[in-house]
Write an enzyme that holds these catalytic residues in place. Structure first.
Site, PDB file in Angstrom:
ATOM      1  N   CYS A  12       0.836  -1.214   0.000  1.00 27.93           N
ATOM      2  CA  CYS A  12       0.000   0.000   0.000  1.00 27.93           C
ATOM      3  C   CYS A  12       0.867   1.259   0.000  1.00 27.93           C
ATOM      4  O   CYS A  12       0.484   2.292  -0.557  1.00 27.93           O
ATOM      5  CB  CYS A  12      -0.898   0.056   1.246  1.00 27.93           C
ATOM      6  SG  CYS A  12      -2.055  -1.299   1.395  1.00 27.93           S
ATOM      7  N   THR A 145      -7.379  -1.545  10.508  1.00 24.18           N
ATOM      8  CA  THR A 145      -8.051  -2.622   9.783  1.00 24.18           C
ATOM      9  C   THR A 145      -9.489  -2.817  10.245  1.00 24.18           C
ATOM     10  O   THR A 145      -9.808  -2.637  11.430  1.00 24.18           O
ATOM     11  CB  THR A 145      -7.253  -3.938   9.950  1.00 24.18           C
ATOM     12  OG1 THR A 145      -7.992  -4.993   9.378  1.00 24.18           O
ATOM     13  CG2 THR A 145      -6.987  -4.265  11.390  1.00 24.18           C
ATOM     14  N   SER A 187      -6.830 -12.408  15.264  1.00 26.06           N
ATOM     15  CA  SER A 187      -5.465 -12.936  15.129  1.00 26.06           C
ATOM     16  C   SER A 187      -4.554 -12.022  15.945  1.00 26.06           C
ATOM     17  O   SER A 187      -4.958 -10.912  16.332  1.00 26.06           O
ATOM     18  CB  SER A 187      -5.008 -12.917  13.658  1.00 26.06           C
ATOM     19  OG  SER A 187      -4.741 -11.582  13.248  1.00 26.06           O
ATOM     20  N   TYR A 189      -2.041 -10.440  14.803  1.00 28.32           N
ATOM     21  CA  TYR A 189      -1.900  -9.210  13.995  1.00 28.32           C
ATOM     22  C   TYR A 189      -3.064  -8.248  14.249  1.00 28.32           C
ATOM     23  O   TYR A 189      -2.849  -7.065  14.534  1.00 28.32           O
ATOM     24  CB  TYR A 189      -1.812  -9.557  12.496  1.00 28.32           C
ATOM     25  CG  TYR A 189      -2.274  -8.402  11.634  1.00 28.32           C
ATOM     26  CD1 TYR A 189      -1.504  -7.246  11.525  1.00 28.32           C
ATOM     27  CD2 TYR A 189      -3.522  -8.436  10.982  1.00 28.32           C
ATOM     28  CE1 TYR A 189      -1.952  -6.162  10.775  1.00 28.32           C
ATOM     29  CE2 TYR A 189      -3.968  -7.363  10.235  1.00 28.32           C
ATOM     30  CZ  TYR A 189      -3.188  -6.225  10.140  1.00 28.32           C
ATOM     31  OH  TYR A 189      -3.642  -5.156   9.423  1.00 28.32           O
ATOM     32  N   HIS A 190      -4.291  -8.754  14.131  1.00 27.36           N
ATOM     33  CA  HIS A 190      -5.445  -7.862  14.334  1.00 27.36           C
ATOM     34  C   HIS A 190      -5.466  -7.316  15.768  1.00 27.36           C
ATOM     35  O   HIS A 190      -5.904  -6.198  16.009  1.00 27.36           O
ATOM     36  CB  HIS A 190      -6.752  -8.602  14.018  1.00 27.36           C
ATOM     37  CG  HIS A 190      -6.987  -8.827  12.541  1.00 27.36           C
ATOM     38  ND1 HIS A 190      -6.675 -10.013  11.915  1.00 27.36           N
ATOM     39  CD2 HIS A 190      -7.480  -8.015  11.565  1.00 27.36           C
ATOM     40  CE1 HIS A 190      -6.981  -9.916  10.611  1.00 27.36           C
ATOM     41  NE2 HIS A 190      -7.464  -8.715  10.379  1.00 27.36           N
ATOM     42  N   LYS A 193      -3.528  -4.180  16.082  1.00 30.71           N
ATOM     43  CA  LYS A 193      -4.232  -3.007  15.549  1.00 30.71           C
ATOM     44  C   LYS A 193      -5.254  -2.502  16.575  1.00 30.71           C
ATOM     45  O   LYS A 193      -5.553  -1.306  16.627  1.00 30.71           O
ATOM     46  CB  LYS A 193      -4.927  -3.377  14.242  1.00 30.71           C
ATOM     47  CG  LYS A 193      -3.969  -3.680  13.113  1.00 30.71           C
ATOM     48  CD  LYS A 193      -3.339  -2.398  12.561  1.00 30.71           C
ATOM     49  CE  LYS A 193      -2.423  -2.689  11.409  1.00 30.71           C
ATOM     50  NZ  LYS A 193      -1.836  -1.511  10.808  1.00 30.71           N
ATOM     51  N   VAL A 219      -7.298  -5.312   0.710  1.00 29.81           N
ATOM     52  CA  VAL A 219      -6.967  -4.587  -0.515  1.00 29.81           C
ATOM     53  C   VAL A 219      -6.736  -5.593  -1.643  1.00 29.81           C
ATOM     54  O   VAL A 219      -6.025  -6.578  -1.469  1.00 29.81           O
ATOM     55  CB  VAL A 219      -5.703  -3.723  -0.320  1.00 29.81           C
ATOM     56  CG1 VAL A 219      -5.408  -2.918  -1.578  1.00 29.81           C
ATOM     57  CG2 VAL A 219      -5.883  -2.798   0.877  1.00 29.81           C
ATOM     58  N   LEU A 247      -8.580 -12.623  -2.398  1.00 38.09           N
ATOM     59  CA  LEU A 247      -8.949 -12.441  -3.804  1.00 38.09           C
ATOM     60  C   LEU A 247      -7.722 -12.499  -4.707  1.00 38.09           C
ATOM     61  O   LEU A 247      -7.740 -13.151  -5.761  1.00 38.09           O
ATOM     62  CB  LEU A 247      -9.707 -11.115  -3.981  1.00 38.09           C
ATOM     63  CG  LEU A 247     -10.184 -10.823  -5.397  1.00 38.09           C
ATOM     64  CD1 LEU A 247     -11.062 -11.938  -5.957  1.00 38.09           C
ATOM     65  CD2 LEU A 247     -10.954  -9.507  -5.436  1.00 38.09           C
ATOM     66  N   ARG A 249      -5.118 -14.158  -4.148  1.00 33.65           N
ATOM     67  CA  ARG A 249      -4.736 -15.582  -4.218  1.00 33.65           C
ATOM     68  C   ARG A 249      -5.603 -16.338  -5.234  1.00 33.65           C
ATOM     69  O   ARG A 249      -5.098 -17.125  -6.027  1.00 33.65           O
ATOM     70  CB  ARG A 249      -4.859 -16.226  -2.832  1.00 33.65           C
ATOM     71  CG  ARG A 249      -3.636 -15.979  -1.965  1.00 33.65           C
ATOM     72  CD  ARG A 249      -3.861 -16.347  -0.524  1.00 33.65           C
ATOM     73  NE  ARG A 249      -4.195 -17.742  -0.267  1.00 33.65           N
ATOM     74  CZ  ARG A 249      -3.359 -18.772  -0.381  1.00 33.65           C
ATOM     75  NH1 ARG A 249      -2.123 -18.560  -0.795  1.00 33.65           N
ATOM     76  NH2 ARG A 249      -3.740 -20.003  -0.088  1.00 33.65           N
ATOM     77  N   VAL A 262     -10.775 -22.320  -0.865  1.00 33.10           N
ATOM     78  CA  VAL A 262     -11.763 -21.713   0.036  1.00 33.10           C
ATOM     79  C   VAL A 262     -11.640 -22.377   1.414  1.00 33.10           C
ATOM     80  O   VAL A 262     -11.661 -23.605   1.520  1.00 33.10           O
ATOM     81  CB  VAL A 262     -13.187 -21.916  -0.528  1.00 33.10           C
ATOM     82  CG1 VAL A 262     -14.239 -21.503   0.491  1.00 33.10           C
ATOM     83  CG2 VAL A 262     -13.349 -21.140  -1.827  1.00 33.10           C
ATOM     84  N   ARG A 330      -7.783 -21.345  10.105  1.00 37.80           N
ATOM     85  CA  ARG A 330      -7.995 -20.256  11.071  1.00 37.80           C
ATOM     86  C   ARG A 330      -9.123 -20.595  12.032  1.00 37.80           C
ATOM     87  O   ARG A 330     -10.004 -21.392  11.706  1.00 37.80           O
ATOM     88  CB  ARG A 330      -8.378 -18.966  10.352  1.00 37.80           C
ATOM     89  CG  ARG A 330      -7.396 -18.561   9.285  1.00 37.80           C
ATOM     90  CD  ARG A 330      -7.768 -17.234   8.700  1.00 37.80           C
ATOM     91  NE  ARG A 330      -6.859 -16.893   7.620  1.00 37.80           N
ATOM     92  CZ  ARG A 330      -6.658 -15.672   7.164  1.00 37.80           C
ATOM     93  NH1 ARG A 330      -7.331 -14.656   7.676  1.00 37.80           N
ATOM     94  NH2 ARG A 330      -5.810 -15.437   6.192  1.00 37.80           N
TER      95      ARG A 330
END
Ligand code: NAD
Ligand code: USQ
Length: 397
Positions: A12, A145, A187, A189-190, A193, A219, A247, A249, A262, A330
């Site tokens: 980004c 996020t 997660s 990571y999240h 944030k 994104v 997406l 991927r 999926v 996950r």
């Protein structure tokens, strides 16, 4: 304006730097290049061939006549250098992208959890405290996020940051209260944030820092008007099981005839935004800065929501790919609805790029063009959220 883009070598950050430079701003990228090191750690590379950051800046100067400066600096580990850098360059605005951003990478092992928390929380806190110490009144725009809120559906729209609630005091009177919309990260990571949000709230309230937090969705896409101006300005594109987002991927899987991966039933609904709209949103956020003493401004930076299985079906229809429904690595809700308020950017003039219009172009011009660079063994997502789940992960669909 003099603008510092922290993490400006990333997916980004690079197109944002070009976009802001093209608008005539004096852009300074600060990055420790950790993302490039992580590619080396994982043995993967961007689908698109990326030049060094110095070479990218040289080409930009050649193409546009504008200079973008690069500064190698670790925000999390080099506090004193960061402070000195801010004192010397005194930016008018700072865009903060510089964090470890992959949820699967953050869940790979205890080492990766520790790294993600140390890196992300220290980077953000070092920046905030350095701004206070240097008395630089820059507008700080952070990329947060949508995923801080988790995905348990209550059938109500997620507001832009704040929620008005009513509580009863000891006298039995109803009192109104404005709170940050509650987080429920999915997660490590999240989670970082979510911690960032508290740091921002404190420094806005205590020191009057002017902060905008952009709660961005997933994104998709690769290029923007500026990265398309020269092949050596091309943006990075992650496709591997840790950094590739869903997406992007599916697009490369279609290009190499790999079944679309999926997770679970694909009933997960997520928010999306095209990279061209990301850079435009940053520009719009810069034009709408809060005043000193204001609360943190929070925008939901997304343009549409989709269910993962609908995306897979859309890509399968365009390309004839098969879909593989895999055990989910996950721990997340199998099915959820998602309604998000995004009025702020629409009011400021954002005209979103829709998924249907950009998808085919992305398949032909990026995924198929660079398919020869894909290493199939890095396509499966094998980072498991718990030790139990790790025993059920499928490595080869
Ligand atoms: P990225 O990994 O491509 O870029 C992040 C950049 O920050 C990298 O160049 C990395 O080297 C740098 N960096 C990391 N830690 C640093 C540190 N301590 N000091 C200096 N530089 C450091 O990620 P991205 O996809 O460009 O995401 C940028 C930001 O946007 C992240 O904060 C992410 O959480 C957020 N975001 C991304 C998405 C997405 O789909 N990509 C969606 C929502 C939010
Ligand atoms: N998924 C699949 N198949 C895949 C990959 C993912 O079904 O091959 C599923 C996941 O299980 C998940 C959903 O797709 O339910 C989204 O996964 P993702 O990897 O595309 O996105 P996520 O992990 O949420 O993280 C990405 C970015 C992160 C950003 C976030 C925005 O990596 O930096 O913060 O999107 S959001 O999702 O809104 O929180």
């Amino acid at each position: 304006m003099r603008i510092a883009v922290l993490g400006g070598d990333g997916f980004c950050g690079w197109p944002t730097s070009l976009h802001l430079s093209n608008l005539g701003h004096d852009v300074h990228i600060v990055d420790n290049l950790s993302r490039r090191w992580i590619d080396t750690e994982l043995g993967v590379q961007s689908l698109t061939p990326m030049d060094s950051i110095q070479e990218r800046c040289r080409i930009w100067k050649q193409v546009s006549g504008n200079e973008i400066h690069f500064h190698l600096l670790d925000l999390a580990k080099e506090y004193q250098r960061l402070r000195l850098w801010l004192e010397e360059y005194r930016p008018d605005a700072i865009i903060h992208f510089a964090e470890q951003r992959a949820a699967p990478y953050s869940m790979k092992s205890d080492r990766h959890k520790v790294y993600t928390v140390d890196n992300n929380v220290s980077a953000t806190h070092n920046l905030l405290t350095a701004l206070v110490e240097t008395e630089i009144d820059a507008h700080l725009v952070h990329l947060g996020t949508m995923g801080v809120y988790g995905y348990s559906s209550v059938g109500a729209a997620i507001p832009e940051g704040y929620l008005d609630v009513e509580i009863e005091n000891l006298e039995g009177e109803k009192k109104g209260l404005e709170i940050l919309y509650p987080t429920r990260p999915g997660s490590v990571y999240h989670m970082t944030k979510s911690l960032d949000q508290i740091l921002f709230q404190f420094y806005a309230q205590n020191d009057g820092l002017r902060i905008t937090d952009l709660h961005q969705g997933i994104v998709w896409g690769t290029n923007t008007d500026q990265t398309s101006r020269h092949e050596q300005l091309i943006n990075r594109f992650d496709y591997d099981g840790d950094y590739g987002t869903v997406l992007n991927r599916f697009l490369i899987q279609a290009a190499i005839k790999y079944p679309l991966t999926v997770h679970g039933t694909g009933g997960q609904t997520r928010a999306f935004i095209h990279i061209q709209d990301t850079v435009r949103c940053v520009e719009l956020a810069l034009s709408d800065a809060p005043e000193r003493g204001d609360r943190v401004k929070i925008f939901n930076q997304m343009t549409e929501t989709h269910r993962v299985r609908d995306l897979a079906e859309m890509v399968a229809k365009l390309t004839g790919s098969e879909i593989a429904f895999l055990p989910n690595p996950r721990k997340e809700a199998a099915e959820n609805d998602l309604i998000v308020k995004n009025d702020s950017f629409l009011t400021l003039g954002l005209d979103p790029i829709r998924l249907e219009s950009g998808l085919l172009d992305e398949i032909v011009h990026i995924a198929e063009k660079y398919a020869h660079r894909i290493d199939r063994k890095h396509v499966p997502a094998v980072s498991a959220w718990t030790k139990d789940i790790a025993r059920r992960v499928v490595r080869d669909p």
